[in-house]
Write a protein that holds these residues in place. Structure first.
Motif, PDB file in Angstrom:
ATOM      1  N   LEU A   1       0.812  -1.218   0.000  1.00 21.92           N
ATOM      2  CA  LEU A   1       0.000   0.000   0.000  1.00 21.92           C
ATOM      3  C   LEU A   1       0.844   1.266   0.000  1.00 21.92           C
ATOM      4  N   THR A   2       2.009   1.216   0.630  1.00 20.50           N
ATOM      5  CA  THR A   2       2.876   2.398   0.678  1.00 20.50           C
ATOM      6  C   THR A   2       3.860   2.423  -0.487  1.00 20.50           C
ATOM      7  N   VAL A   3       3.671   1.541  -1.445  1.00 23.14           N
ATOM      8  CA  VAL A   3       4.455   1.429  -2.674  1.00 23.14           C
ATOM      9  C   VAL A   3       5.941   1.186  -2.376  1.00 23.14           C
ATOM     10  N   ASN A   4       6.205   0.489  -1.266  1.00 18.16           N
ATOM     11  CA  ASN A   4       7.568   0.052  -0.973  1.00 18.16           C
ATOM     12  C   ASN A   4       7.843  -1.308  -1.598  1.00 18.16           C
ATOM     13  N   SER A   5       6.795  -1.948  -2.122  1.00 24.27           N
ATOM     14  CA  SER A   5       6.932  -3.243  -2.775  1.00 24.27           C
ATOM     15  C   SER A   5       5.953  -3.304  -3.935  1.00 24.27           C
ATOM     16  N   ASP A   6       6.383  -3.941  -5.014  1.00 21.96           N
ATOM     17  CA  ASP A   6       5.489  -4.175  -6.145  1.00 21.96           C
ATOM     18  C   ASP A   6       4.896  -5.580  -6.101  1.00 21.96           C
ATOM     19  N   ARG A   7       5.263  -6.337  -5.085  1.00 19.66           N
ATOM     20  CA  ARG A   7       4.778  -7.712  -4.941  1.00 19.66           C
ATOM     21  C   ARG A   7       3.380  -7.682  -4.329  1.00 19.66           C
ATOM     22  N   TYR A   8       2.442  -8.323  -5.022  1.00 20.63           N
ATOM     23  CA  TYR A   8       1.076  -8.397  -4.515  1.00 20.63           C
ATOM     24  C   TYR A   8       1.021  -9.383  -3.347  1.00 20.63           C
ATOM     25  N   PRO A   9       0.339  -9.024  -2.259  1.00 24.35           N
ATOM     26  CA  PRO A   9       0.202  -9.941  -1.120  1.00 24.35           C
ATOM     27  C   PRO A   9      -0.728 -11.119  -1.450  1.00 24.35           C
ATOM     28  N   PHE A  10      -0.843 -12.052  -0.492  1.00 27.85           N
ATOM     29  CA  PHE A  10      -1.760 -13.179  -0.602  1.00 27.85           C
ATOM     30  C   PHE A  10      -3.162 -12.648  -0.873  1.00 27.85           C
TER      31      PHE A  10
END
Length: 105
Positions: free
Chosen positions: A77-86
């Motif tokens: 949500l804070t765009v620190n990761s581009d990996r989608y969660p479960f």
């Protein structure tokens, strides 16, 4: 220097940005529900401590993996990761995702 009339796609016209925005809204709601689940686990663990004197071991492991899931959602949500969660990636394990350092204290 860029030409104002260039044919490059603007960010607000990018489909991938809008799709990410929709997933951000969805994971925002999922994160709220997950935080509510942590509250329920905390209440149950409190009563387990009152009655048996010990916390429920299975709930401790699930609570840790749920905390890691919330961490993944917040990273997304804070765009620190581009990996989608479960459920668009695997469920996190029960090892702590965040490591404390002496600077955190």
């Amino acid at each position: 220097m860029r030409d104002i009339n260039s044919t490059e796609t603007k960010n607000w016209k990018s489909t991938s940005v809008w799709i990410r925005g929709l997933f951000m809204i969805l994971f925002g709601f999922i994160g709220g529900f997950a935080r509510f689940m942590v509250t329920l686990i905390a209440v149950f663990q409190f009563f387990s401590l009152l009655i048996t004197g010990n916390p429920n071991a299975a709930l401790k492991l699930f609570g840790q993996s749920l905390n890691n899931y919330i961490y993944q959602i917040n990273d997304f949500l804070t765009v620190n990761s581009d990996r989608y969660p479960f459920p668009l990636s695997g469920w996190p394990d029960d090892k702590s995702a965040y490591k404390y350092s002496s600077r955190d204290l």
